[in-house]
Design a protein around this motif. Structure first.
Motif, short mmCIF file in Angstrom:
data_model
loop_
_atom_site.label_atom_id
_atom_site.label_comp_id
_atom_site.label_asym_id
_atom_site.label_seq_id
_atom_site.Cartn_x
_atom_site.Cartn_y
_atom_site.Cartn_z
N HIS A 49 61.07 2.91 17.73
CA HIS A 49 61.97 3.19 16.75
C HIS A 49 60.90 3.69 15.38
O HIS A 49 61.65 4.14 14.26
CB HIS A 49 62.65 1.87 16.39
CG HIS A 49 63.57 1.56 17.13
ND1 HIS A 49 64.69 2.08 17.80
CD2 HIS A 49 63.53 0.34 18.07
CE1 HIS A 49 65.09 1.53 18.93
NE2 HIS A 49 64.51 0.16 19.03
N GLN A 50 59.88 3.41 15.24
CA GLN A 50 59.01 3.79 14.07
C GLN A 50 57.92 4.94 14.47
O GLN A 50 57.36 5.09 13.27
CB GLN A 50 58.43 2.46 13.73
CG GLN A 50 59.43 1.52 13.35
CD GLN A 50 60.20 1.52 12.19
OE1 GLN A 50 60.57 2.71 11.72
NE2 GLN A 50 60.42 0.57 11.47
N ARG A 88 56.82 7.06 11.52
CA ARG A 88 56.36 6.53 10.36
C ARG A 88 54.56 6.15 10.54
O ARG A 88 53.93 5.58 9.69
CB ARG A 88 56.89 5.10 9.93
CG ARG A 88 58.29 5.27 9.68
CD ARG A 88 58.91 4.13 9.29
NE ARG A 88 58.55 3.52 8.04
CZ ARG A 88 59.01 2.67 7.17
NH1 ARG A 88 59.84 1.83 7.64
NH2 ARG A 88 58.56 2.44 5.79
N LYS A 110 60.05 -3.42 13.47
CA LYS A 110 60.58 -2.77 14.73
C LYS A 110 59.62 -2.64 15.64
O LYS A 110 58.33 -2.41 15.39
CB LYS A 110 61.62 -1.75 14.36
CG LYS A 110 62.73 -2.15 13.27
CD LYS A 110 63.48 -0.85 13.05
CE LYS A 110 64.49 -1.21 12.14
NZ LYS A 110 65.55 -0.08 11.54
#
Length: 268
Positions: A88-89, A92, A84
């Motif tokens: 959106h990440q 992480r 993605k």
């Protein structure tokens, strides 16, 4: 003092793909002025591995990492994080910049720097609770800096500063750790401590990518290599990619033939 990841990653509509690798770069091109620093580069990072980005000075190693994170804007190409776009990440990813790029005169304590890694948990009001302090203490213990928690960051040695920034990254609890020259200008004890922490992250299933300059330690520290000199030269396991032929393509003329052969031999 905190390092913010830019939101505009140059991701084209529909760029999401089925490849859920921690980091996928496609067609990345970055130019400073008229000359491309990174040209049409593809890279796929293997999950749960430690990957070294290597190449000669000016080859585009750090630029590639920054373009993938949106810190510098690419002319072309895009990057995906676990399949993605970055927006959106973000949660992480943990990023450790080059130590030379940080203003170490900024008046803040070690504990405050590591707390920055918990900014998502703390929220806008930044109410620090005991659970947050316990996390910070655990991260500082992991890098051997717990006794320096109240020290001003500018009073630390270069190696100590690098350990603190690694502790901040650990506090984020990320899945993907990106480090830009983590061993540059540090003492041997700090290098040993950092690589121990990074290997510990790998054992936990985390993914580590580091821009690295010391070719003699590639085979000892890393599982995989991404070799670049403006263009991608090679990518793969250390045994497969860290070869005399690829080293000659990347460093041609900058390393003696005997040195190239010896480096490749240690990795085979």
């Amino acid at each position: 003092m905190s390092v913010e990841l830019a939101s505009n990653l140059g991701v084209v509509p529909g760029a999401e793909e089925t490849n859920n690798s921690p980091l996928v770069v496609r067609g990345m091109t970055v130019s400073y002025g008229q000359k491309p620093v990174v040209f049409s580069v593809d890279m796929t990072v293997q999950e749960g591995a430690m990957t070294a980005i290597i190449g000669p000075n000016g080859a585009g190693k750090s630029t590639l990492l920054k373009a993938a994170l949106g810190i510098v804007r690419p002319l072309a190409g895009h990057a995906l994080v676990f399949g993605k776009s970055l927006k959106h990440q973000r949660h992480r990813i943990a990023y450790v910049p080059q130590r030379a790029s940080v203003d170490w005169d900024f008046p803040t304590r070690v504990i405050d720097v590591v707390l920055m890694g918990l900014y998502r948990e703390l929220g806008l009001l930044r109410r620090v609770r005991q659970v947050h302090l316990d996390k910070v203490t655990a991260c500082l213990e992991r890098v051997g800096m717990v006794d320096f928690a109240d020290r001003q960051i500018g009073q630390l040695s270069g190696g100590q500063q690098q350990r603190v920034f690694l502790a901040r990254a650990l506090a984020q609890g990320a899945d993907l750790y990106l480090l830009d020259e983590p061993f540059a200008g540090v003492d041997a004890a700090t290098e040993k401590a950092i690589i121990s922490v990074l290997k510990g992250l790998r054992e936990e299933g985390k993914t580590v990518v580091a821009v690295h300059h010391d070719l003699s330690t590639v085979h000892e520290y890393f599982d995989r290599v991404f070799m670049i000199n403006t263009r991608k030269i090679a990518e793969g396991s250390v045994a497969a990619a860290f070869t005399s032929e690829n080293l000659d393509k990347a460093y041609g003329g900058r390393l003696a033939t005997g040195q190239i052969d010896q480096l490749a031999l240690t990795a085979s």
